[in-house]
Design an enzyme around this catalytic site. Structure first.
Site, PDB file in Angstrom:
ATOM      1  N   HIS A 224       9.999 -48.071  21.708  1.00 20.31           N
ATOM      2  CA  HIS A 224      11.177 -47.303  21.318  1.00 20.31           C
ATOM      3  C   HIS A 224      10.802 -45.865  20.699  1.00 20.31           C
ATOM      4  O   HIS A 224      10.251 -45.113  21.405  1.00 20.31           O
ATOM      5  CB  HIS A 224      12.092 -48.173  20.514  1.00 20.31           C
ATOM      6  CG  HIS A 224      13.568 -47.860  20.326  1.00 20.31           C
ATOM      7  ND1 HIS A 224      14.193 -46.883  20.983  1.00 20.31           N
ATOM      8  CD2 HIS A 224      14.428 -48.187  19.504  1.00 20.31           C
ATOM      9  CE1 HIS A 224      15.353 -46.783  20.718  1.00 20.31           C
ATOM     10  NE2 HIS A 224      15.557 -47.809  19.566  1.00 20.31           N
ATOM     11  N   HIS A 270      12.922 -45.946  31.937  1.00 17.98           N
ATOM     12  CA  HIS A 270      13.834 -46.057  31.073  1.00 17.98           C
ATOM     13  C   HIS A 270      14.650 -47.342  31.490  1.00 17.98           C
ATOM     14  O   HIS A 270      14.802 -47.626  32.608  1.00 17.98           O
ATOM     15  CB  HIS A 270      14.796 -44.832  30.888  1.00 17.98           C
ATOM     16  CG  HIS A 270      15.876 -44.938  29.859  1.00 17.98           C
ATOM     17  ND1 HIS A 270      16.821 -45.710  29.684  1.00 17.98           N
ATOM     18  CD2 HIS A 270      15.660 -44.477  28.542  1.00 17.98           C
ATOM     19  CE1 HIS A 270      17.430 -45.820  28.554  1.00 17.98           C
ATOM     20  NE2 HIS A 270      16.603 -45.012  27.521  1.00 17.98           N
ATOM     21  N   ASP A 325      10.993 -38.827  25.480  1.00 16.42           N
ATOM     22  CA  ASP A 325       9.748 -38.864  24.786  1.00 16.42           C
ATOM     23  C   ASP A 325       8.730 -38.014  25.386  1.00 16.42           C
ATOM     24  O   ASP A 325       7.654 -37.770  24.821  1.00 16.42           O
ATOM     25  CB  ASP A 325       9.064 -40.192  24.469  1.00 16.42           C
ATOM     26  CG  ASP A 325      10.425 -41.075  23.943  1.00 16.42           C
ATOM     27  OD1 ASP A 325      10.820 -40.573  22.882  1.00 16.42           O
ATOM     28  OD2 ASP A 325      10.597 -42.261  24.476  1.00 16.42           O
TER      29      ASP A 325
END
Ligand code: MLT
Length: 386
Positions: A224, A270, A325
Site C-alpha cells: 500500500h 493497481h 507510486d
C-alpha cells in the site's frame, strides 16, 4: 427484490474482498478507466487548487465559493496548533523504528492530548493539526531538531514545509512539490486498505485518532503506502545498474531479467485501475516540467514506457500501467527531499483528510444518522491439519 450487485462464489473467497460492494463513499470514487474523482470532479481538474479548496470539496461534497473556503480555512487555522504536551510526547519516542510506526503512535498520543471523543470535532482538529504532527515525527526521527512554531496562516502545505527542518532545502520548491503530492493523495475511493481499515476500526466505536492510527498501520505496508518508498529505491537501482543514459533496449533487457528471476517491477499495476493512474500522469507532467534533466526523472520516464510494454506481454497481468507510486517519490527527490523513508508519512499526512471524512460519514451520517453497524463479515470454517 433488491438488485444483485455482486455474486459471491467459492472463487470469490480469499481474494482480498476484490470488487465486493460493501457501502457508500461520499468523498471520492475510482473508475477503472477514468481514474480518481473527488466528489465527482476528476483529479485533473483540482490538481492545481489550494489544499484548503480541495479539503472543502471532500468535506462538503461541492466546490466552495471563495468566501466559504476562506471561512473554512479560518476555522482550521484556529484549530491548528498542537498542545506542547503532545509535541513533547512525540519527541520522547524511540527513533529506531520506521517513521510510519512513529506516526501511528503519534496519532494515538493525540487522542489523549487533543481528543474530544466526537468524530466530527476530532476530524476537523486532526486535519488542522496533522501537518504539525507529521513534521514533528519526521524532524524527530531524522534528528533534525525541534519543529518550528506552526504558522498556519502561511497556508496548509507552506506551513508544513517551514516546520520541517530539511537541510539545504529550497523552501518554495519543496512547498510546491509537497502541495502537489498532498492534494493528489487525499483519498482514493472507499475500498483502499487504509480507508477500509480506518472505517472498520471506527465501526467498533474506537475514536477518530485510534481509528486513524490503525489506518496508518494499514497504509504502512509495502503493498500500500510504502510502495512509494520502494519505487524510489527501485529506480535508484536501475540508474546505478544502467547509468544515466540508458537506452530503451538496455532497460527492457534488465527488466526482463528481473522478471525472469521472479522479481517485482515496482510502481506498476493497481487493484482497480486498468489504465495509467491519472495521478501518475499528472505527476509525470509536473516532474517533467520542472526536472526533466534529473537522472531519476529520465529513468522513471523510460520505465513508464518500457515497463508497460514488457508487462503487457504477460496475459495474466490485468493492469500493466504505472500507478501513482511510480513517480511520486521521484518528484519529491527531484524537488530536494531525497529522504524516501518519510514518503509514506507524507502519503499518510494527506490520506488522513479522506479517511477521516469517510469515518465521519459512516459514524454520523450513514443510515439517516444511525451510522453503520460494527463490521463483522462471515468466514467459513476450513479444516487445516498441518
Ligand atoms: C491508494 O491511493 O490508496 C492506492 O492506489 C491503493 C488503492 O486504491 O487500493
Amino acid at each position: 427484490m433488491s438488485e444483485v450487485l455482486f455474486e459471491i462464489t467459492k472463487e470469490s473467497l480469499e481474494t482480498g474482498l476484490r470488487g465486493y460492494p460493501v457501502g457508500y463513499c461520499t468523498t471520492s470514487s475510482v473508475d477503472p478507466v477514468k481514474g480518481l474523482f473527488y466528489a465527482g470532479h476528476p483529479v485533473s481538474e483540482i490538481d492545481q487548487w489550494e489544499p484548503e479548496q480541495v479539503i472543502y470539496l471532500l468535506y462538503h461534497g461541492y466546490v466552495g465559493k471563495p468566501e466559504e473556503v476562506s471561512r473554512f480555512s479560518q476555522d482550521l487555522l484556529i484549530r491548528a496548533n498542537c498542545s506542547t504536551a503532545l509535541i513533547e510526547s512525540i519527541e520522547k519516542l524511540p527513533r529506531n523504528i520506521h517513521p510510519m510506526k512513529l506516526f501511528s503512535i503519534a496519532l494515538l498520543l493525540a487522542s489523549g492530548f487533543e481528543g474530544k471523543n466526537d468524530y466530527h470535532e476530532d476530524y476537523l482538529n486532526l486535519i488542522a493539526k496533522v501537518p504539525e504532527i507529521a513534521a514533528t515525527v519526521i524532524n524527530h526521527h531524522a534528528g533534525w531538531g525541534k519543529t518550528k512554531q506552526s504558522q498556519p496562516q502561511l497556508g496548509y502545505m507552506e506551513n508544513f514545509t517551514q516546520m520541517l527542518n530539511v537541510p539545504d532545502a529550497n523552501q518554495q520548491e519543496l512547498a510546491r512539490a509537497f502541495k502537489f503530492f498532498n492534494v493528489l493523495h487525499y483519498d482514493h475511493g472507499g475500498g483502499n486498505l487504509s480507508a477500509f481499515v480506518g472505517k472498520a476500526v471506527a465501526s467498533g466505536l474506537e475514536d477518530l485518532y485510534g481509528s486513524m492510527s490503525a489506518a496508518m498501520c494499514a497504509l504502512a505496508g509495502p503493498r500500500h503506502g510504502k510502495a512509494n518508498q520502494d519505487c524510489l529505491t527501485f529506480v535508484h537501482q536501475l540508474v546505478e545498474e544502467l547509468g544515466e543514459h540508458s537506452t530503451e533496449e538496455e532497460l527492457e533487457r534488465l527488466i526482463r531479467a528481473h522478471l525472469d528471476k521472479g522479481e517485482l517491477i515496482f510502481g506498476f499495476g493497481h487493484a482497480v485501475l486498468r489504465v495509467e493512474d491519472p495521478r501518475a500522469t499528472l505527476l509525470y507532467e509536473v516532474t517533467n516540467q520542472y526536472y526533466a534533466s534529473h537522472a531519476l526523472v529520465k529513468m522513471a520516464q523510460l520505465l513508464r514506457k518500457v515497463g508497460s510494454k514488457v508487462l503487457q506481454n504477460n496475459p495474466k497481468i490485468s493492469d500493466p500501467y504505472p500507478n501513482v507510486d511510480a513517480i511520486s517519490g521521484i518528484l519529491l527527490t527531484a524537488a530536494g527531499f531525497p529522504c524516501s523513508e518519510y514518503y509514506t508519512v507524507l502519503f499518510g499526512l494527506a490520506r488522513v483528510v479522506g479517511i477521516g471524512r469517510q469515518i465521519v460519514y459512516e459514524r454520523k451520517e450513514a443510515r439517516e444518522g444511525k451510522g453503520t453497524p460494527i463490521v463483522r463479515p462471515k468466514y467459513f470454517f476450513k479444516e487445516n491439519k498441518q
